[in-house]
Design a protein around this motif. Sequence first.
Motif, PDB file in Angstrom:
ATOM      1  N   THR A 158      67.045  82.996  29.219  1.00 18.40           N
ATOM      2  CA  THR A 158      65.690  82.442  29.314  1.00 18.40           C
ATOM      3  C   THR A 158      65.487  81.329  28.302  1.00 18.40           C
ATOM      4  N   GLN A 159      66.476  81.104  27.442  1.00 17.61           N
ATOM      5  CA  GLN A 159      66.343  80.076  26.403  1.00 17.61           C
ATOM      6  C   GLN A 159      67.732  79.704  25.870  1.00 17.61           C
ATOM      7  N   THR A 160      67.882  78.432  25.508  1.00 18.18           N
ATOM      8  CA  THR A 160      69.171  78.037  24.924  1.00 18.18           C
ATOM      9  C   THR A 160      69.341  78.644  23.531  1.00 18.18           C
ATOM     10  N   PHE A 219      66.499  79.881  32.807  1.00 18.77           N
ATOM     11  CA  PHE A 219      65.846  80.479  33.984  1.00 18.77           C
ATOM     12  C   PHE A 219      64.698  81.375  33.554  1.00 18.77           C
ATOM     13  N   ARG A 220      63.574  81.243  34.231  1.00 18.46           N
ATOM     14  CA  ARG A 220      62.451  82.151  33.937  1.00 18.46           C
ATOM     15  C   ARG A 220      61.790  82.586  35.229  1.00 18.46           C
ATOM     16  N   ASN A 221      61.534  83.872  35.285  1.00 19.73           N
ATOM     17  CA  ASN A 221      60.956  84.450  36.498  1.00 19.73           C
ATOM     18  C   ASN A 221      59.449  84.239  36.475  1.00 19.73           C
ATOM     19  N   LEU A 268      51.304  67.217  26.155  1.00 22.86           N
ATOM     20  CA  LEU A 268      52.260  68.062  26.875  1.00 22.86           C
ATOM     21  C   LEU A 268      53.181  68.710  25.840  1.00 22.86           C
ATOM     22  N   GLU A 269      53.355  70.021  25.941  1.00 20.40           N
ATOM     23  CA  GLU A 269      54.205  70.713  24.963  1.00 20.40           C
ATOM     24  C   GLU A 269      55.671  70.340  25.180  1.00 20.40           C
ATOM     25  N   LEU A 270      56.304  69.893  24.087  1.00 25.97           N
ATOM     26  CA  LEU A 270      57.705  69.461  24.186  1.00 25.97           C
ATOM     27  C   LEU A 270      58.678  70.519  23.709  1.00 25.97           C
TER      28      LEU A 270
HETATM   29  C1  FA5 Z   1      61.541  78.685  23.559  1.00 22.76           C
HETATM   30  O1  FA5 Z   1      62.171  78.736  24.593  1.00 22.76           O
HETATM   31  C2  FA5 Z   1      62.190  78.846  22.224  1.00 22.76           C
HETATM   32  N1  FA5 Z   1      63.539  79.312  22.423  1.00 22.76           N
HETATM   33  C3  FA5 Z   1      62.170  77.523  21.471  1.00 22.76           C
HETATM   34  C4  FA5 Z   1      62.596  77.627  20.066  1.00 22.76           C
HETATM   35  C5  FA5 Z   1      63.921  77.391  19.724  1.00 22.76           C
HETATM   36  C6  FA5 Z   1      61.711  77.970  19.054  1.00 22.76           C
HETATM   37  C7  FA5 Z   1      64.348  77.494  18.412  1.00 22.76           C
HETATM   38  C8  FA5 Z   1      62.099  78.081  17.754  1.00 22.76           C
HETATM   39  C9  FA5 Z   1      63.429  77.836  17.426  1.00 22.76           C
HETATM   40  P1  FA5 Z   1      59.320  78.018  24.744  1.00 22.76           P
HETATM   41  O2  FA5 Z   1      59.280  79.127  25.692  1.00 22.76           O
HETATM   42  O3  FA5 Z   1      58.021  77.540  24.200  1.00 22.76           O
HETATM   43  O4  FA5 Z   1      60.256  78.351  23.518  1.00 22.76           O
HETATM   44  O5  FA5 Z   1      60.058  76.814  25.447  1.00 22.76           O
HETATM   45  C10 FA5 Z   1      60.462  75.654  24.728  1.00 22.76           C
HETATM   46  C11 FA5 Z   1      60.191  74.413  25.523  1.00 22.76           C
HETATM   47  O6  FA5 Z   1      60.772  74.509  26.824  1.00 22.76           O
HETATM   48  C12 FA5 Z   1      58.709  74.202  25.818  1.00 22.76           C
HETATM   49  O7  FA5 Z   1      58.083  73.572  24.728  1.00 22.76           O
HETATM   50  C13 FA5 Z   1      58.755  73.322  27.021  1.00 22.76           C
HETATM   51  O8  FA5 Z   1      59.035  71.988  26.673  1.00 22.76           O
HETATM   52  C14 FA5 Z   1      59.937  73.879  27.765  1.00 22.76           C
HETATM   53  N2  FA5 Z   1      59.513  74.852  28.771  1.00 22.76           N
HETATM   54  C15 FA5 Z   1      59.129  76.130  28.589  1.00 22.76           C
HETATM   55  N3  FA5 Z   1      58.848  76.723  29.757  1.00 22.76           N
HETATM   56  C16 FA5 Z   1      59.056  75.795  30.718  1.00 22.76           C
HETATM   57  C17 FA5 Z   1      58.966  75.784  32.141  1.00 22.76           C
HETATM   58  N4  FA5 Z   1      58.631  76.858  32.833  1.00 22.76           N
HETATM   59  N5  FA5 Z   1      59.252  74.634  32.804  1.00 22.76           N
HETATM   60  C18 FA5 Z   1      59.646  73.540  32.096  1.00 22.76           C
HETATM   61  N6  FA5 Z   1      59.774  73.485  30.779  1.00 22.76           N
HETATM   62  C19 FA5 Z   1      59.472  74.597  30.085  1.00 22.76           C
END
Ligand code: FA5
Length: 349
Positions: free
Chosen positions: A190-192, A216-218, A290-292
């Motif tokens: 769900t996250q790198t 991937f996120r559900n 927009l959240e980056l």
């Molecule tokens: C994370 O995924 C954390 N792993 C980020 C992190 C890494 C924090 C290391 C601290 C240290 P988040 O769920 O907020 O966080 O996602 C990070 C970014 O991915 C978001 O700011 C947004 O740019 C992008 N993102 C999140 N969800 C989606 C989505 N459904 N579609 C497109 N982009 C998304």
Amino acid sequence: MSLQDIKNQAKEAAEKIGDLADWDDAYRRFLGKKGEIAKVFMSIKTMAEAEKRALGKEANEVKNEIERFLAERKAALQKEFFDVKPQTETIDITRPGEKPEFGRLHPLTLAQRDIINIFHSMGFGVADGPEMETEWYNFDALNMPKDHPARDMQDTFWLRQNELKVKNEQVPPAGKQKLKIKSERLLLRTQTSAVQVRYMETHRPPLRIIVPGRIFRNEATDATHESQFYQTEGLMAGKNISAANFKAILQKFLSLFFNGKTEIRLRPSYFPFTEPSFEIDAKGADGKWLELMGAGMVNQKVFQAAGYPLNKYTGFAFGVGVDRLAMIKYNIKEIRLFYQNDLRFLKQF
Ligand code: FA5
């Protein structure tokens, strides 16, 4: 067929030869291993000596003559091809050429390459990890144990095959620390951030990496959310890495990526694997934020999960949405356009 008939036919055939492929056919027909002349030689074998000698002599003569016709015809064809044609044929150099169709790079590829180039220039290497991940690297090792409410922030696609194994694992083996139990339950990452501990297990600080990848996120999609999208993780760890280092690298990255044109803001946030944590937004051309990315100073529990001694190192990490970066850079309001493969969209990059 008599030798004279063969000779006449060969002569006629040689005159009709139109190109070099025809020439090969004619050669095979008369002089080939199973050609007309070969057949004559075969039939001679069983004849009486005198007859054999007379017919053999004639056959050799006919063979030589056919060779001569064919050689002459070949020379004529070659002359025409190399000497006559280039002199008589004209090329209209004013005719418009045929334009080859060029492929293009996808906007997400362009954004990803920019990110990698910028971080390369600041001394970051590129690391990689699997899309199918264990629960341990994606969650537990990042200080998100099973009952942690933060897990609800990232709805997960679980993979079915290892459920039984997990049941057996729920009681920690005696004498093992809870943190060390690596759950084998599989999921689509769900996250790198899942690559953080993977990488640190085999590398010691000082380290500086980025990890580009698909996640991937559900969850339901909308204009700014996809259920599979791209992130790039950043991780820098060493002795005395501070928030000031993070700020400097972040500012440099964003100003290079957006050519200094985009307004940025930083908000306090919460992630179990960083303390303190932030979120960074960018202002789009429409004036909307927009959240980056999410980011923060690496929680010591994450270093511990990787086997590092407590409080020896500090570091920062971030996870930036590649789709979101591309949306701001190219002024795209709808994330789903990236995945529809509509050429009208893709041809604009
Ligand atoms: C994370 O995924 C954390 N792993 C980020 C992190 C890494 C924090 C290391 C601290 C240290 P988040 O769920 O907020 O966080 O996602 C990070 C970014 O991915 C978001 O700011 C947004 O740019 C992008 N993102 C999140 N969800 C989606 C989505 N459904 N579609 C497109 N982009 C998304």
